[in-house]
Design a protein around this motif. Structure first.
Motif, mmCIF file in Angstrom:
data_model
loop_
_atom_site.group_PDB
_atom_site.id
_atom_site.type_symbol
_atom_site.label_atom_id
_atom_site.label_comp_id
_atom_site.label_asym_id
_atom_site.label_seq_id
_atom_site.Cartn_x
_atom_site.Cartn_y
_atom_site.Cartn_z
ATOM 1 N N GLN A 101 38.389 24.697 28.976
ATOM 2 C CA GLN A 101 37.215 24.684 29.836
ATOM 3 C C GLN A 101 36.139 23.827 29.182
ATOM 4 O OE1 GLN A 101 35.753 28.524 31.432
ATOM 5 N NE2 GLN A 101 33.718 27.849 30.809
ATOM 6 N N SER A 102 35.621 22.864 29.914
ATOM 7 C CA SER A 102 34.636 21.962 29.328
ATOM 8 C C SER A 102 33.228 22.225 29.837
ATOM 9 C CB SER A 102 35.008 20.500 29.599
ATOM 10 O OG SER A 102 35.197 20.286 30.996
ATOM 11 N N ASP A 103 33.117 22.796 31.026
ATOM 12 C CA ASP A 103 31.796 23.061 31.562
ATOM 13 C C ASP A 103 31.904 24.120 32.658
ATOM 14 O OD1 ASP A 103 29.057 20.716 32.198
ATOM 15 O OD2 ASP A 103 29.076 22.890 31.960
ATOM 16 N N LYS A 104 30.820 24.815 32.853
ATOM 17 C CA LYS A 104 30.817 25.882 33.851
ATOM 18 C C LYS A 104 29.538 25.793 34.645
ATOM 19 C CE LYS A 104 32.145 30.749 34.011
ATOM 20 N NZ LYS A 104 32.409 31.957 33.213
ATOM 21 N N GLY A 105 29.674 25.860 35.948
ATOM 22 C CA GLY A 105 28.489 25.803 36.798
ATOM 23 C C GLY A 105 28.239 27.124 37.471
ATOM 24 N N SER A 106 27.893 27.056 38.736
ATOM 25 C CA SER A 106 27.538 28.268 39.469
ATOM 26 C C SER A 106 28.780 28.962 40.001
ATOM 27 C CB SER A 106 26.581 27.912 40.612
ATOM 28 O OG SER A 106 27.108 26.830 41.369
ATOM 29 N N ILE A 107 29.633 29.357 39.108
ATOM 30 C CA ILE A 107 30.876 30.020 39.516
ATOM 31 C C ILE A 107 30.706 31.530 39.370
ATOM 32 C CG2 ILE A 107 31.847 29.677 37.196
ATOM 33 C CD1 ILE A 107 34.629 29.524 38.534
ATOM 34 N N PRO A 108 30.958 32.276 40.452
ATOM 35 C CA PRO A 108 30.804 33.736 40.378
ATOM 36 C C PRO A 108 31.792 34.327 39.365
ATOM 37 C CG PRO A 108 31.075 33.001 42.660
ATOM 38 C CD PRO A 108 31.386 31.838 41.786
ATOM 39 N N ASP A 109 31.433 35.481 38.834
ATOM 40 C CA ASP A 109 32.320 36.163 37.881
ATOM 41 C C ASP A 109 33.636 36.561 38.533
ATOM 42 O OD1 ASP A 109 29.588 37.890 36.200
ATOM 43 O OD2 ASP A 109 30.437 35.887 35.929
ATOM 44 N N ARG A 110 33.628 36.655 39.856
ATOM 45 C CA ARG A 110 34.855 37.028 40.586
ATOM 46 C C ARG A 110 35.882 35.885 40.586
ATOM 47 N NH1 ARG A 110 33.995 36.723 45.466
ATOM 48 N NH2 ARG A 110 31.897 35.842 45.526
ATOM 49 N N PHE A 111 35.417 34.704 40.202
ATOM 50 C CA PHE A 111 36.300 33.543 40.186
ATOM 51 C C PHE A 111 36.711 33.245 38.746
ATOM 52 C CE2 PHE A 111 34.393 31.240 44.170
ATOM 53 C CZ PHE A 111 34.557 32.389 44.907
ATOM 54 N N SER A 112 37.921 32.760 38.602
ATOM 55 C CA SER A 112 38.362 32.285 37.288
ATOM 56 C C SER A 112 39.251 31.074 37.521
ATOM 57 C CB SER A 112 39.122 33.377 36.527
ATOM 58 O OG SER A 112 40.317 33.704 37.206
ATOM 59 N N ALA A 113 39.413 30.290 36.496
ATOM 60 C CA ALA A 113 40.243 29.100 36.637
ATOM 61 C C ALA A 113 40.872 28.765 35.305
ATOM 62 C CB ALA A 113 39.410 27.916 37.137
ATOM 63 N N LEU A 152 42.465 27.800 40.711
ATOM 64 C CA LEU A 152 41.215 28.529 40.870
ATOM 65 C C LEU A 152 41.558 29.864 41.513
ATOM 66 C CD1 LEU A 152 38.049 28.542 40.797
ATOM 67 C CD2 LEU A 152 38.123 27.557 43.096
ATOM 68 N N ASN A 153 41.303 30.935 40.807
ATOM 69 C CA ASN A 153 41.593 32.272 41.304
ATOM 70 C C ASN A 153 40.312 32.948 41.760
ATOM 71 O OD1 ASN A 153 44.523 32.478 40.528
ATOM 72 N ND2 ASN A 153 43.620 32.033 38.540
ATOM 73 N N MET A 154 40.360 33.457 42.970
ATOM 74 C CA MET A 154 39.163 34.051 43.567
ATOM 75 C C MET A 154 39.500 35.470 44.002
ATOM 76 S SD MET A 154 38.716 30.635 45.852
ATOM 77 C CE MET A 154 37.142 30.998 46.570
ATOM 78 N N SER A 155 38.778 36.433 43.470
ATOM 79 C CA SER A 155 39.069 37.825 43.808
ATOM 80 C C SER A 155 37.886 38.455 44.547
ATOM 81 C CB SER A 155 39.375 38.618 42.533
ATOM 82 O OG SER A 155 38.248 38.620 41.682
ATOM 83 N N SER A 156 38.155 39.611 45.145
ATOM 84 C CA SER A 156 37.126 40.350 45.909
ATOM 85 C C SER A 156 36.361 39.398 46.818
ATOM 86 C CB SER A 156 36.151 41.043 44.943
ATOM 87 O OG SER A 156 36.830 41.906 44.080
ATOM 88 N N LEU A 157 37.097 38.667 47.626
ATOM 89 C CA LEU A 157 36.497 37.640 48.455
ATOM 90 C C LEU A 157 35.420 38.197 49.369
ATOM 91 C CD1 LEU A 157 39.685 35.586 49.351
ATOM 92 C CD2 LEU A 157 37.723 34.804 48.000
ATOM 93 N N GLU A 158 34.377 37.385 49.528
ATOM 94 C CA GLU A 158 33.266 37.742 50.402
ATOM 95 C C GLU A 158 33.157 36.687 51.502
ATOM 96 O OE1 GLU A 158 29.912 37.752 47.792
ATOM 97 O OE2 GLU A 158 30.660 39.456 46.599
ATOM 98 N N LEU A 159 32.485 37.049 52.587
ATOM 99 C CA LEU A 159 32.334 36.114 53.708
ATOM 100 C C LEU A 159 31.687 34.811 53.234
ATOM 101 C CD1 LEU A 159 31.129 38.516 56.566
ATOM 102 C CD2 LEU A 159 33.443 37.635 56.162
ATOM 103 N N GLY A 160 30.755 34.933 52.303
ATOM 104 C CA GLY A 160 30.036 33.764 51.795
ATOM 105 C C GLY A 160 30.887 32.823 50.963
ATOM 106 N N ASP A 161 32.100 33.240 50.658
ATOM 107 C CA ASP A 161 32.997 32.357 49.897
ATOM 108 C C ASP A 161 33.674 31.338 50.802
ATOM 109 O OD1 ASP A 161 34.083 35.184 47.873
ATOM 110 O OD2 ASP A 161 32.439 33.757 47.538
ATOM 111 N N SER A 162 33.520 31.514 52.105
ATOM 112 C CA SER A 162 34.113 30.563 53.043
ATOM 113 C C SER A 162 33.501 29.189 52.816
ATOM 114 C CB SER A 162 33.860 31.008 54.487
ATOM 115 O OG SER A 162 34.494 32.229 54.751
ATOM 116 N N ALA A 163 34.339 28.213 52.526
ATOM 117 C CA ALA A 163 33.850 26.877 52.186
ATOM 118 C C ALA A 163 35.050 25.959 52.010
ATOM 119 C CB ALA A 163 33.021 26.902 50.898
#
Lengths: 112, 115
Positions: B54-66, B76-87
């Motif tokens: 990992q070289s840099d981290k931005g505005s990534i929620p804790d629910r996400f990992s990569a 990119l792993n995304m858990s406990s998905l929320e409606l706002g994750d739609s993108a």
């Protein structure tokens, strides 16, 4: 910190010219320009590394004023294919991070 | 020429579910970036990897990992998905990070819809 782009949108007729500006509050190492068509991935147009550098890509060119921390993208004799959203991406000079921060984009619509 | 390959192209998940997005960079590109783009928004940086670290981290929620694997592909792993994750989630690759002298090549993106 995100660079500021202007204008937000521009409508052109084929053959007209336009200028898109990108400015940063930080000293810049590089400025990138990308074009994104609706629903597609951004496509790299050019990168400017040195102050005063100018580059061209077809009839799309750009300049980089390092002192003012600004870059401008020039669309000359626009074609219908130039329509899309243009993003500038900047990388700060004094930084240990190597990612681009993108501006909010400028939507260009070229009409026949 | 080979491009950045992302899969899947479209994904529909329900709230609280998990999603995994995959990215295969251009051969010999050693750096992968993940961006999230909401409707009408500019791409927002999430995370990047250089040579599998990992070289840099931005505005990534804790629910996400990569992570980036030995073959340089990234997930990119995304858990406990929320409606706002739609993108639209873009992966981009480039050659080297010692100050970016090269442009990014973006993949076609994964459109995630959370319902």
């Amino acid at each position: 910190q995100q660079p500021v782009q202007s204008p937000q949108a521009v409508i052109l007729r084929e053959g007209e010219d336009a200028v898109i500006n990108c400015s940063s509050s930080k000293a810049l190492y590089s400025v990138h320009w990308y074009r994104q068509k609706h629903g597609e991935a951004p496509v790299f147009l050019m990168i400017l590394l040195k102050g005063g550098e100018q580059k061209g890509h077809d009839k799309i060119s750009a300049s980089f004023n390092e002192k003012k921390q600004q870059s401008s993208l020039y669309l000359t004799a626009s074609q219908l294919s130039y329509s899309g959203t243009y993003f500038c991406g900047t990388e700060p000079k004094l930084s240990n991070d190597y990612k681009l921060s993108f501006g909010a984009g400028t939507t260009v619509t070229v009409r026949a | 020429a080979a491009g950045v390959i992302q899969s899947p192209r479209h994904l529909i998940k329900e709230k609280r579910e998990t999603a995994t997005l995959k990215c295969y960079p251009i051969p010999r590109h050693d750096t992968v970036y993940w961006y999230q783009q909401g409707p009408g928004q500019d791409p927002q940086f999430l995370i990047s990897f250089y040579e599998k670290m990992q070289s840099d981290k931005g505005s990534i929620p804790d629910r996400f990992s990569a992570q980036q694997f030995s073959d340089y592909h990234s997930e990119l792993n995304m858990s406990s998905l929320e409606l706002g994750d739609s993108a639209l989630y873009f992966c981009a690759s480039s050659l080297g990070t010692a100050k970016l002298n090269y442009g990014y090549t973006f993949g076609s993106g994964t459109r995630l819809t959370v319902v």
